[in-house]
Design a protein around this motif. Structure first.
Motif, short mmCIF file in Angstrom:
data_model
loop_
_atom_site.label_atom_id
_atom_site.label_comp_id
_atom_site.label_asym_id
_atom_site.label_seq_id
_atom_site.Cartn_x
_atom_site.Cartn_y
_atom_site.Cartn_z
N TYR A 105 0.27 -1.18 0.01
CA TYR A 105 -0.03 -0.11 0.44
C TYR A 105 0.84 0.88 -0.49
N ARG A 106 0.33 2.15 -0.71
CA ARG A 106 2.03 3.17 -1.04
C ARG A 106 3.12 3.13 -1.39
N ASP A 107 3.96 3.32 -0.11
CA ASP A 107 5.16 2.89 0.10
C ASP A 107 5.94 1.78 0.91
N ARG A 108 4.72 0.82 1.30
CA ARG A 108 4.92 0.23 2.76
C ARG A 108 3.99 -1.60 2.21
N GLN A 109 5.23 -2.03 2.52
CA GLN A 109 4.42 -3.27 2.48
C GLN A 109 5.25 -4.20 3.34
N SER A 110 3.77 -5.83 3.28
CA SER A 110 4.37 -7.04 4.76
C SER A 110 3.62 -7.73 4.13
N VAL A 111 4.06 -9.24 4.74
CA VAL A 111 3.49 -10.19 4.36
C VAL A 111 2.40 -10.12 4.95
N GLY A 112 1.46 -10.76 4.50
CA GLY A 112 0.06 -11.26 5.38
C GLY A 112 -0.73 -12.88 5.16
N LEU A 113 -1.31 -13.15 5.55
CA LEU A 113 -2.66 -14.16 5.43
C LEU A 113 -3.59 -13.85 4.39
N ILE A 114 -4.09 -13.75 2.85
CA ILE A 114 -4.73 -13.71 2.93
C ILE A 114 -5.70 -14.81 2.06
N LYS A 115 -7.08 -14.48 2.88
CA LYS A 115 -7.91 -15.76 2.56
C LYS A 115 -9.30 -15.50 1.58
N GLY A 116 -9.80 -16.44 0.72
CA GLY A 116 -10.25 -16.15 -0.36
C GLY A 116 -11.90 -16.80 -0.10
N VAL A 117 -13.12 -16.37 0.18
CA VAL A 117 -14.12 -16.54 1.33
C VAL A 117 -15.37 -16.78 0.09
N SER A 118 -16.57 -17.52 0.25
CA SER A 118 -17.26 -17.21 -1.08
C SER A 118 -18.32 -16.29 0.24
N ALA A 119 -19.60 -16.10 -1.07
CA ALA A 119 -20.39 -15.44 0.28
C ALA A 119 -21.38 -15.38 1.74
N ASP A 120 -20.93 -16.97 1.55
CA ASP A 120 -21.98 -17.64 2.41
C ASP A 120 -21.13 -17.47 4.31
N TYR A 121 -19.87 -16.48 3.63
CA TYR A 121 -19.26 -16.10 4.65
C TYR A 121 -19.54 -15.74 5.72
N LEU A 122 -20.29 -14.08 4.77
CA LEU A 122 -20.66 -13.63 5.41
C LEU A 122 -22.45 -14.16 6.64
N LYS A 123 -22.65 -15.21 6.60
CA LYS A 123 -24.21 -15.49 7.49
C LYS A 123 -23.45 -15.43 8.97
N ASN A 124 -22.30 -15.38 9.39
CA ASN A 124 -21.77 -15.60 10.36
C ASN A 124 -21.87 -14.28 11.38
N PRO A 125 -23.15 -14.48 11.82
CA PRO A 125 -23.87 -12.32 12.58
C PRO A 125 -22.31 -11.52 13.91
N ASN A 126 -21.23 -12.99 14.09
CA ASN A 126 -21.06 -12.50 14.25
C ASN A 126 -19.05 -10.88 14.08
N LEU A 127 -19.25 -11.01 12.80
CA LEU A 127 -18.60 -10.46 11.99
C LEU A 127 -18.68 -9.23 12.31
N ASP A 128 -20.40 -8.54 12.58
CA ASP A 128 -19.96 -6.74 12.96
C ASP A 128 -19.62 -6.55 14.16
#
Length: 169
Positions: A105-128
């Motif tokens: 992002y801009r001039d900074r970089q980092s290694v992170g865990l990226i997860k690809g999820v489907s729309a069913d992932y939003l069924k979890n009510p605690n995400l908000d």
């Protein structure tokens, strides 16, 4: 008299007039007692921390994970997984593809865990409840989006209100 108590009393308390052995024995017993009590209290506190951490991460950590025995991926269309997906007793079923990636992002970089999820992932009510800044949106009319953890957001100094500067993965 019970034999173990007789032996303990005999070696902890001397019968002679010198009290030095009695004092040393008392100090030793108190030291072992205080050390044991401290260990017991510390382990109890850490057990409490474990419950707090589990409650904190239980909002987005699944109850059951099916992972491949070898490699990183497997075919999600096998009959056993399709039966799980159709089972009415299961509240939510989501395939997730996770991999480490370089985030820039801009001039900074980092290694992170990226997860690809489907729309069913939003069924979890605690995400908000775990969303601190912005909304938990995966896709809208503007395209696909990323939900970024607060540690990566702080490290890369990502402005969530700036739609013109994309996060490069």
């Amino acid at each position: 008299m019970n034999t173990p108590f007789y032996i303990a009393r005999r070696y902890l308390f001397a019968k002679k007039s010198t009290n030095a052995i009695n004092i040393i024995s008392t100090i030793s017993v108190l030291g072992v007692f205080v050390g044991s009590a401290a260990l017991f209290i510390i382990l109890s506190v850490f057990n409490g921390f474990e419950e707090v951490v589990l409650k904190m991460y239980n909002t987005f950590t699944p109850h059951l994970v099916i992972a491949p025995a070898k490699g990183k991926t497997f075919d999600p269309n096998i009959s056993a997984l399709l039966q799980l997906k159709k089972d009415p007793r299961i509240f939510s079923y989501t395939e997730v593809l996770a991999e480490n990636a370089l985030l820039k992002y801009r001039d900074r970089q980092s290694v992170g865990l990226i997860k690809g999820v489907s729309a069913d992932y939003l069924k979890n009510p605690n995400l908000d409840t775990i969303t601190i800044n912005g909304q938990f949106v995966l896709e809208n009319k503007m395209g696909q989006h990323a939900v970024i953890g607060s540690a990566i957001q702080n490290y890369l100094r990502i402005n969530t209100n700036d739609p013109l500067t994309p996060l490069q993965i």
